[in-house]
Write a protein that holds these residues in place. Structure first.
Motif: not given
Length: 433
Positions: A247-252
């Motif tokens: 479960k991955v949630f990234n803001v880049g």
């Protein structure tokens, strides 16, 4: 079978040079008892078959061709990596890209990566250098090609691919690590000589092009805040989809900058004007399971701004089945090319849904759609490229079929859109990781 192949490969290639007694586990040859020091090899092969309409005026060695079917090897890769000590990590990759019936024979196998890093502060700061993909801009500027959700990565994020780098890899020194949930990479790269790029033309025109002067250093960075589970940053390559296992949630956000990288003839049609190259981007990535039955969703969105100088644009044509243009040609060039990169803004999104496990026997499906909109200074209207397809996951990413329908616009040489063309791509991937 997968484990057996790895064992045989290690026994044949590595064990004789390292001595006997080491354990092979989880695809790694352990160099110590707890497995913290190891050697690992991976293999990846992607075979394509395509059918579609070629761009107007396309030729193959001078013969006009309106469309056709082609077969090729999109990628063949071998990776070698080793955690030699608690602080020393070495990584290399070699292989071949885009080998088809009109490619040069016996010349395409080359080094992709050759790098090493030292953990100054374990997990928080590593310093390294070499030929590597520790680059800036966005998540899929350095994609893990074996885990791509669609038929291919959003290649516009590799905006200088094989122009001033080697298939996105750069000669660089870099710093990378994690500060809490913030994952970072920063690199200083030396651009490769534009004179050695394919199709180099020394002419300077009123439209911007890469300068032929000795290049200044290029600065790259990409930062991402990882809200959920943490991703590995041992290598620079970012996973396409975890197929519901994470479960991955990234803001880049990222940047690439190079002073005086570009040039063009000024308004007086005499002086040469040098300009900086600037690329900035922001993106969001969400990849997570939906239910305990193995179903999952994957969503990625990106907005990028490119400044290459006045009217710069570049066509993208992966493993091009045609190698020339004749009468009636378009701005797109030959084959399946289309203007994807240039001065302006590019927007991209992709969405995929993985069905439950064992949907068809022991296999499952993952349909997806993607859209790229390139609003470029050169074009009279934005370029929109559509792709929709489905993955048949025979054994996850290890063995999968992908079929994709692609649709691209055709632009006249005056940069106005005249029509659209379609093609169909079938891929089979074997990924031994």
């Amino acid at each position: 079978m997968k484990t057996y192949i790895k064992v045989v490969f290690f026994l044949i290639i590595l064990v004789p040079s390292l001595g006997f007694g080491q354990a092979i586990k989880n695809g790694k040859l352990y160099l110590n008892e707890d497995g913290s020091h190891y050697v690992k090899l991976t293999l990846n092969t992607q075979i394509w078959m395509r059918a579609g309409e070629y761009n107007p005026g396309s030729t193959i060695f001078g013969s006009p061709k309106k469309g056709g079917v082609d077969i090729g090897i999109r990628r063949y890769r071998v990776q070698f990596m080793s955690q030699i000590t608690d602080r020393v990590f070495v990584y290399s990759q070699f292989g071949e890209n885009n080998f088809n019936n009109i490619a040069d024979r016996k010349q395409g196998f080359f080094v992709h990566d050759a790098m090493a890093d030292y953990a100054v502060i374990p997990k928080k700061l590593s310093l390294g250098g070499g030929l590597s993909a520790w680059s800036g801009l966005a998540r899929f500027a350095s994609p893990s090609v074996g885990t791509i959700m669609g038929i291919d990565a959003p290649l516009f994020q590799q905006s200088t691919n094989d122009v001033t780098d080697q298939f996105l890899r750069k000669l660089s020194v870099f710093a990378k690590g994690k500060l809490g949930k913030l994952d970072y990479r920063v690199a200083m790269a030396q651009p490769m000589a534009i004179q050695k790029s394919a199709g180099y033309n020394a002419a300077i025109t009123t439209n911007s092009s890469f300068s032929g002067l000795p290049p200044k250093m290029q600065w790259n960075s990409y930062l991402q805040y990882q809200f959920k589970e943490q991703e590995s940053n041992q290598t620079p390559y970012m996973t396409g989809t975890y197929l519901g296992t994470k479960k991955v949630f990234n803001v880049g956000a990222g940047i690439v900058y190079q002073a005086k990288a570009m040039n063009h003839i000024g308004d007086n049609l005499k002086d040469t004007v040098q300009t900086n190259m600037l690329q900035i981007a922001a993106d969001v990535f969400y990849d997570a399971p939906l239910k305990e039955d193995g179903s999952a969703i994957s969503i990625y969105a990106n907005a990028s701004h490119f400044d290459f100088g006045k009217n710069y644009f570049r066509n993208q044509s992966v493993m091009n089945p045609a190698n020339g243009t004749g009468s009636g040609s378009s701005l797109n060039g030959s084959g399946f090319g289309y203007p994807a990169i240039g001065t302006g803004n590019v927007y991209y999104t992709q969405v995929g849904y993985k069905t439950k496990n064992n949907l068809i026997g022991k296999t499952s499906l993952m349909p997806y759609v993607s859209l790229q909109v390139s609003d470029l200074q050169k074009l009279q209207k934005p370029m929109t490229f559509y792709s929709a397809g489905v993955n048949w996951l025979l054994a996850g990413h290890t063995s999968k079929f992908t079929v994709a329908f692609e649709n691209r616009p055709i632009f006249n040489n005056d940069a106005t859109q005249m029509s659209r063309k379609t093609n169909l791509v079938l891929q089979y991937q074997v990924y031994l990781n």
